[in-house]
Design an enzyme around this catalytic site. Structure first.
Site, mmCIF file in Angstrom:
data_model
loop_
_atom_site.group_PDB
_atom_site.id
_atom_site.type_symbol
_atom_site.label_atom_id
_atom_site.label_comp_id
_atom_site.label_asym_id
_atom_site.label_seq_id
_atom_site.Cartn_x
_atom_site.Cartn_y
_atom_site.Cartn_z
ATOM 1 N N GLY B 40 9.826 81.049 31.577
ATOM 2 C CA GLY B 40 9.938 79.624 31.272
ATOM 3 C C GLY B 40 10.530 78.901 32.463
ATOM 4 N N GLY B 45 14.908 76.972 32.582
ATOM 5 C CA GLY B 45 14.386 78.057 33.402
ATOM 6 C C GLY B 45 14.347 77.717 34.887
ATOM 7 N N HIS B 266 13.239 63.421 14.108
ATOM 8 C CA HIS B 266 13.612 62.243 14.894
ATOM 9 C C HIS B 266 13.166 60.974 14.180
ATOM 10 C CE1 HIS B 266 14.133 59.505 18.193
ATOM 11 N NE2 HIS B 266 14.602 60.460 18.954
ATOM 12 N N ARG B 337 20.670 60.947 14.418
ATOM 13 C CA ARG B 337 19.265 61.023 14.036
ATOM 14 C C ARG B 337 19.048 61.453 12.597
ATOM 15 N NH1 ARG B 337 17.243 63.701 19.694
ATOM 16 N NH2 ARG B 337 17.383 61.730 20.816
ATOM 17 N N GLU B 432 16.584 75.100 24.938
ATOM 18 C CA GLU B 432 16.289 74.859 23.519
ATOM 19 C C GLU B 432 16.006 76.157 22.774
ATOM 20 O OE1 GLU B 432 13.464 71.687 22.794
ATOM 21 O OE2 GLU B 432 13.338 72.169 20.664
ATOM 22 N N LEU B 448 18.864 67.762 27.325
ATOM 23 C CA LEU B 448 18.692 67.846 28.770
ATOM 24 C C LEU B 448 19.992 68.358 29.377
ATOM 25 C CD1 LEU B 448 16.820 64.464 29.408
ATOM 26 C CD2 LEU B 448 15.854 66.716 28.994
HETATM 27 C C1 LIG Z 1 9.172 63.692 23.326
HETATM 28 C C2 LIG Z 1 10.534 64.272 23.571
HETATM 29 C C3 LIG Z 1 11.545 63.496 24.120
HETATM 30 C C4 LIG Z 1 12.796 64.041 24.366
HETATM 31 N N1 LIG Z 1 13.764 63.235 24.884
HETATM 32 C C5 LIG Z 1 14.973 63.769 25.153
HETATM 33 C C6 LIG Z 1 15.991 62.968 25.744
HETATM 34 O O1 LIG Z 1 15.815 61.792 26.019
HETATM 35 N N2 LIG Z 1 17.182 63.547 26.017
HETATM 36 C C7 LIG Z 1 17.417 64.854 25.747
HETATM 37 O O2 LIG Z 1 18.518 65.331 26.045
HETATM 38 N N3 LIG Z 1 16.471 65.632 25.198
HETATM 39 C C8 LIG Z 1 15.260 65.128 24.891
HETATM 40 N N4 LIG Z 1 14.298 65.924 24.334
HETATM 41 C C9 LIG Z 1 14.543 67.348 24.151
HETATM 42 C C10 LIG Z 1 14.411 68.088 25.463
HETATM 43 O O3 LIG Z 1 13.371 67.524 26.218
HETATM 44 C C11 LIG Z 1 14.090 69.559 25.304
HETATM 45 O O4 LIG Z 1 14.906 70.122 24.342
HETATM 46 C C12 LIG Z 1 14.342 70.300 26.598
HETATM 47 O O5 LIG Z 1 13.689 69.668 27.660
HETATM 48 C C13 LIG Z 1 13.896 71.738 26.509
HETATM 49 O O6 LIG Z 1 13.992 72.340 27.785
HETATM 50 P P1 LIG Z 1 13.761 73.883 27.955
HETATM 51 O O7 LIG Z 1 13.897 74.163 29.399
HETATM 52 O O8 LIG Z 1 14.618 74.626 27.023
HETATM 53 O O9 LIG Z 1 12.257 74.157 27.473
HETATM 54 P P2 LIG Z 1 10.840 73.579 27.950
HETATM 55 O O10 LIG Z 1 10.952 72.433 28.852
HETATM 56 O O11 LIG Z 1 10.034 73.431 26.713
HETATM 57 O O12 LIG Z 1 10.236 74.739 28.814
HETATM 58 C C14 LIG Z 1 9.716 75.902 28.259
HETATM 59 C C15 LIG Z 1 9.128 76.726 29.364
HETATM 60 O O13 LIG Z 1 8.822 78.010 28.857
HETATM 61 C C16 LIG Z 1 7.522 78.381 29.208
HETATM 62 N N5 LIG Z 1 7.085 79.333 28.176
HETATM 63 C C17 LIG Z 1 7.210 79.250 26.826
HETATM 64 N N6 LIG Z 1 6.750 80.362 26.237
HETATM 65 C C18 LIG Z 1 6.340 81.173 27.227
HETATM 66 C C19 LIG Z 1 5.776 82.471 27.258
HETATM 67 N N7 LIG Z 1 5.563 83.187 26.154
HETATM 68 N N8 LIG Z 1 5.450 82.998 28.459
HETATM 69 C C20 LIG Z 1 5.669 82.294 29.618
HETATM 70 N N9 LIG Z 1 6.214 81.080 29.632
HETATM 71 C C21 LIG Z 1 6.549 80.528 28.461
HETATM 72 C C22 LIG Z 1 6.761 77.097 29.333
HETATM 73 O O14 LIG Z 1 5.657 77.269 30.177
HETATM 74 C C23 LIG Z 1 7.829 76.193 29.953
HETATM 75 O O15 LIG Z 1 7.863 76.400 31.345
HETATM 76 C C24 LIG Z 1 13.044 65.386 24.060
HETATM 77 C C25 LIG Z 1 12.036 66.157 23.508
HETATM 78 C C26 LIG Z 1 10.812 65.590 23.205
HETATM 79 C C27 LIG Z 1 9.824 66.397 22.445
#
Ligand SMILES: Cc1cc2nc3c(=O)[nH]c(=O)nc-3n(C[C@H](O)[C@H](O)[C@H](O)COP(=O)(O)OP(=O)(O)OC[C@H]3O[C@@H](n4cnc5c(N)ncnc54)[C@H](O)[C@@H]3O)c2cc1C
Ligand code: SF4
Ligand code: FES
Lengths: 249, 644
Positions: B40, B45, B266, B337, B432, B448
């Site tokens: 990820g 990541g 949300h 929320r 997340e 974030l």
């Molecule tokens: C529309 C929207 C708006 C948001 N706005 C906000 C905000 O304003 N403020 C805030 O704090 N949060 C916000 N959030 C929440 C926040 O964006 C996310 O919780 C956060 O970005 C998640 O980051 P992450 O790095 O954990 O996962 P992600 O960004 O989802 O990254 C997951 C990664 O894992 C990879 N992956 C997944 N499964 C596999 C697999 N099996 N094999 C290989 N790769 C895999 C994907 O390719 C990706 O690179 C928002 C969410 C949404 C949906």
């Protein structure tokens, strides 16, 4: 609505590929363009035919994944991303041609899916500030005039979709590259490597096989994020001044 | 098993400093002898991979996307919190900590949350140094806005594209390490399973999404940064590719899954328009800074509006019910929320919803535009207004937006200790995908913050402690366990391709989504959950006998990719239902109708449920085993959350 879709089908990178025609009906004006393709794919799957492969993810116009040439225009008739296009932009009975991005540096993977790793390699060549995690100054230590921050943000909005390349008859990546160069050249944090950055990124852009810029402005006209041609002008200036006083050794 | 959270002893404010000091270190020359796999490349990541590579570890980073810049983090709009107190409005690390614990309805760990608040300030420094163009004031300093659940302005933002700018910052740091040769990037590569040797995570099995090749990769530690599982509901604000597969496969290998039923709905999303709908679009919470939420005060007017017999402008001030401002005068439209969503649902259930479907409430900018002028509102929310117009065909500058709650974020995830390690030694989980910091409800702009805290400032310290105790000699891919797991993955692929049934994958996904939304969504009951469980079981059986997966393994095959993911969602869905059924209380986003105060607010049961529910996989078709990690509060007093 009833529509006739002419879609580019290509099994893999080495296949020659060609158009196939699919009639679709029950299309509602509220559907997004990609939802219309979802419906087609459900029908194809039910019939046991390979669904049309296309790239997409956020469907909110921000990830830059979706990438269809619709009736000859990257991202279709509006200045937006393919995923933000809705069927209300089309007429009942219309025939729609759907193709992948076409550029030497973006080879087709399958159907409408292309490989855009070249963009990543341009960023890897220098699209960053050379700092490690930790040990940086307080965020408010260097004030940045709002106008400059806003200009940097205008450039930073590029989503890396590649429509600029697809729109350009030379398949030039100047708009994409200049957006990153501009963002970092405008900000104080980007000053230290300002010269080497532009030289390295431009060299990588050329090495990837993107064409030259002949200032037709087709890229700006199709860019879904309104990235302006002034970024290209700025990059040209940056490049020119860097080459006069190059720090690349 | 006794779940040891490894929260260090001592005063709250000293825990992290002490813990860092007590963690073992890997000396700089030895770091290059260690390999780390990062699955990820979203915020969590990419920041982890870059930071670990900077320290000298050899990193392999995997993403199913074609580029790290496409991760779902890119879609975050509103902003990122940090306890900088630049506004001089009374913010502090302790206040951010307190707001987050309270916002999470007292279902998270004090130690973790305090650390999050503590490192939040460094995140902003780091991002600015990378060239992230945050919004600024005319004097050149950083601007802030406020978000739900807080009475201070501590949210940093980059127009409506904060996630994009933060991700591009982390992506640039990652790209730099790719160029330096310290990170090897594997795009369009999906992790299919974890490989364990002698009880430790030693690598992963992947599928190359272009060629179908099933491959193995060994390392000294594996980090899962694979995002949330909101797409179990089919319709959510998540990107289409978001899935639970990586976390779920790890769960089946022994990693406990914590609080799976804690889902965030949300309040401000564009309402559903029809059956063709593939996803829901979020309108950033920041809109609640200036937008006022209301429905018609009477059912009669609501019905006339729905039927188009009257227009919004026909409704006088006294005909409008600004229900959040009325019920929660001190937080008004900025309640958390879960509270905002539940109240919107209540208004609609009461027959006062708008839109043709009756499943929407207004978010109105009329007064803000009158007060500040259109230009100011446009500069703050221009892109959001444009997006709204593009999707609905209506102009929010002249008529109020219509919004309805939608699935958005999953607080649950793999159980991790203070070091972010799962119950499998050597397997970490960040962002997340883990369950750690948000309790039963996440405050806006905190995901974030958590993703970047985990990646930039926590894992670089905690992983050293583990690696320092792991000999550099690596178990490599020739170990028979790798071939064995790879074979299991191949078997599953051929099993899916050979079912040759009649129903499409989306057919099952949509059905599952409906069950989850109806019974395990905004309001849950024991009866409904029991029904959901039976329906999911039946659906799962039908899936494995009647799904149609076309094509072959040896090509780009979107149906096959999706089939794997939906198969895992079906199993996860059942566990979510079990978890919701077990938790006989209401807290945060988990609202059990049986447990509410006379005013209809969530009624916690701290005596019996102040614990993390961590589930252990017990084998195919078996009920999972519940393990409890008690939550101990030494600094905050548990009270009924009040935003009045
Ligand atoms: C529309 C929207 C708006 C948001 N706005 C906000 C905000 O304003 N403020 C805030 O704090 N949060 C916000 N959030 C929440 C926040 O964006 C996310 O919780 C956060 O970005 C998640 O980051 P992450 O790095 O954990 O996962 P992600 O960004 O989802 O990254 C997951 C990664 O894992 C990879 N992956 C997944 N499964 C596999 C697999 N099996 N094999 C290989 N790769 C895999 C994907 O390719 C990706 O690179 C928002 C969410 C949404 C949906
Ligand atoms: S400049 Fe515009 S068209 Fe080109 S990649 Fe960026 S957003 Fe896409
Ligand atoms: S799918 Fe993300 S920009 Fe279109």
């Amino acid at each position: 609505m009833k529509l006739t879709l002419k879609i580019w089908r290509q099994k893999n990178a080495s296949d020659k590929g060609g158009f196939a025609t699919y009639p679709v009906d029950h299309v509602s004006k509220d559907m997004s363009f990609l939802e219309m393709l979802d419906v087609l794919n459900e029908e194809l799957t039910e019939k046991g035919e390979d669904p049309v492969h296309f790239d997409h993810d956020c469907r909110e116009g921000i990830c830059g994944t979706c990438s269809l040439v619709i009736n000859g225009k990257p991202h279709g008739p509006l200045q937006t991303t393919t995923c933000q296009l809705h069927m209300r932009s089309f007429e009942d009975g219309q025939s729609i041609t759907i193709e992948p991005w076409r550029a030497k540096a973006f080879p087709v993977v399958k159907d409408l899916v292309v490989d855009r790793y070249a963009f990543d390699r341009i960023i890897q060549a220098g699209g960053y500030v050379n700092i490690n995690t930790g040990g940086v100054p307080d965020a408010n230590e260097i004030p940045i005039p709002k106008t400059i921050a806003d200009l940097a943000m205008d450039a930073a909005q590029c989503i890396g979709c590649g429509a600029c390349v697809a729109a350009c008859k030379n398949a030039s990546a100047m708009l994409f590259t200049s957006a990153k160069v501009s963002q970092l050249a405008l900000l104080p944090q980007g000053q230290v490597e300002r010269k080497t950055r532009v030289e390295k990124m431009v060299a990588q852009m050329d090495a990837e096989g993107f064409g030259a810029c002949t200032n037709t402005g087709a890229c700006e006209a199709e860019c879904p994020k309104g990235i302006s041609l002034t970024n290209i002008a700025r990059m040209n200036r940056e490049y020119f001044s860097a080459s006069l006083t190059s720090e690349n050794v | 098993m006794i779940l040891d959270s490894k929260i260090p002893a001592g005063p709250l404010a000293e825990k992290w400093t002490k813990h860092k000091f007590n963690s073992k270190l890997v000396n700089p020359a030895n770091k290059r002898k260690y390999d780390v796999i990062v699955v990820g490349t979203g915020l969590a990541g990419a920041s982890a991979a870059a930071s670990l590579a900077e320290l000298g570890y050899n990193v392999k980073a995997f993403t199913f996307h074609d580029s790290p810049r496409r991760a779902h983090s890119i879609a975050a709009q509103g902003g990122i919190n940090a306890a900088k107190n630049y506004q001089n409005d009374g913010d502090s690390i302790y206040r951010l900590f307190y707001d987050t614990i309270k916002g999470g309805d007292y279902r998270s760990r004090e130690g973790n949350v305090y650390r999050l608040a503590e490192v939040s300030v460094k995140i902003i420094d780091q991002c600015v140094a990378q060239g992230v163009p945050f919004a600024r004031e005319y004097g050149g300093l950083l601007a802030n806005r406020s978000f739900g659940g807080a009475q201070v302005s501590r949210t940093f933002y980059a127009r409506g594209q904060t996630g994009q700018q933060l991700l591009l910052g982390a992506y640039s740091a990652l790209s730099r390490q790719v160029a330096n040769g310290k990170v090897k990037l594997y795009p369009r590569t999906e992790m299919m399973d974890v490989v364990m040797v002698d009880g430790q995570a030693r690598g992963i099995v992947t599928r190359n999404l272009i060629t179908g090749a099933v491959e193995t990769h060994a390392a000294h530690a594996v980090l899962l940064c694979t995002g949330g599982y909101g797409n179990v509901f089919f319709l959510s604000t998540n990107a289409m590719g978001c899935n639970v597969t990586a976390a779920w496969r790890a769960h089946k290998r022994g990693a406990y899954f914590a609080n799976p039923c804690f889902t965030q709905i949300h309040p401000t999303c564009i309402p559903v328009s029809g059956d063709h709908q593939s996803k829901l679009t979020l309108m950033s919470e920041s809109l609640r800074n200036d937008g006022r939420v209301w429905v018609p005060a009477s059912k009669e007017n609501a019905e006339k509006l729905r039927k188009g017999q009257i227009k919004v402008s026909d409704l006088k001030e006294e005909d409008r019910d600004y229900f959040l401002e009325r019920k929660y005068p001190s937080f008004g439209n900025l309640v958390p929320r879960d509270v905002a969503s539940r109240n919107a649902k209540e208004a609609c259930d009461d027959g006062r919803g708008v839109n043709e479907t009756g499943e929407a409430v207004f978010l109105d900018f009329r007064d803000a535009i009158k007060r500040d002028g259109k230009a100011v509102i446009e500069s703050k929310y221009g892109n959001l207004f444009d997006m709204y117009k593009q999707i609905t065909g209506e102009d929010p500058y002249t008529s109020p937006m219509m919004i309805y709650p939608a699935v958005h974020y999953t607080m649950g995830g793999l159980w991790v200790d203070y070091n972010l390690m799962t119950t499998i030694p050597g397997l970490y989980c960040l962002g997340e995908a883990n369950f750690s910091d948000h309790g039963a409800n996440r405050l806006g702009a905190s995901a974030l913050m958590q993703g970047l805290a985990d990646g930039y400032f926590v894992i670089p310290y905690t992983i050293g402690d583990y690696l320092a105790q792991t000999p550099p000699k690596k178990v490599d891919e020739t170990h028979p366990e790798f071939a064995k797991v790879a074979q299991e993955v191949k078997n599953r692929i051929s099993q899916l391709l050979n079912i040759d049934g009649k129903q499409t994958i989306d057919h099952f996904h949509k059905k599952l989504g409906k069950i989850m939304w109806n019974y395990c969504g905004m309001a849950r009951t024991a009866e409904g959950l029991a029904k959901a469980k039976a329906e999911i079981k039946a659906l799962k059986k039908e899936f494995w006998s009647d799904v149609k997966v076309l094509g072959t393994n040896e090509e780009l095959n979107l149906s096959l990719e999706k089939a794997h993911r939906v198969a895992d969602f079906l199993e996860l869905g059942e566990l979510m239902v079990d978890d919701a059924l077990n938790r006989n209380e209401s807290c945060g986003g988990h609202f059990r109708e049986e447990y509410q105060t006379p005013e209809g607010e969530a009624l916690r049961d701290d005596e019996n449920f102040a614990y993390v529910a961590a589930w252990k996989y017990m084998g195919e078709g078996q009920e999972e085993e519940l393990n409890k990690e008690p939550l101990i509060f030494e600094n905050v007093k548990l009270t009924q959350r009040s935003y009045k």
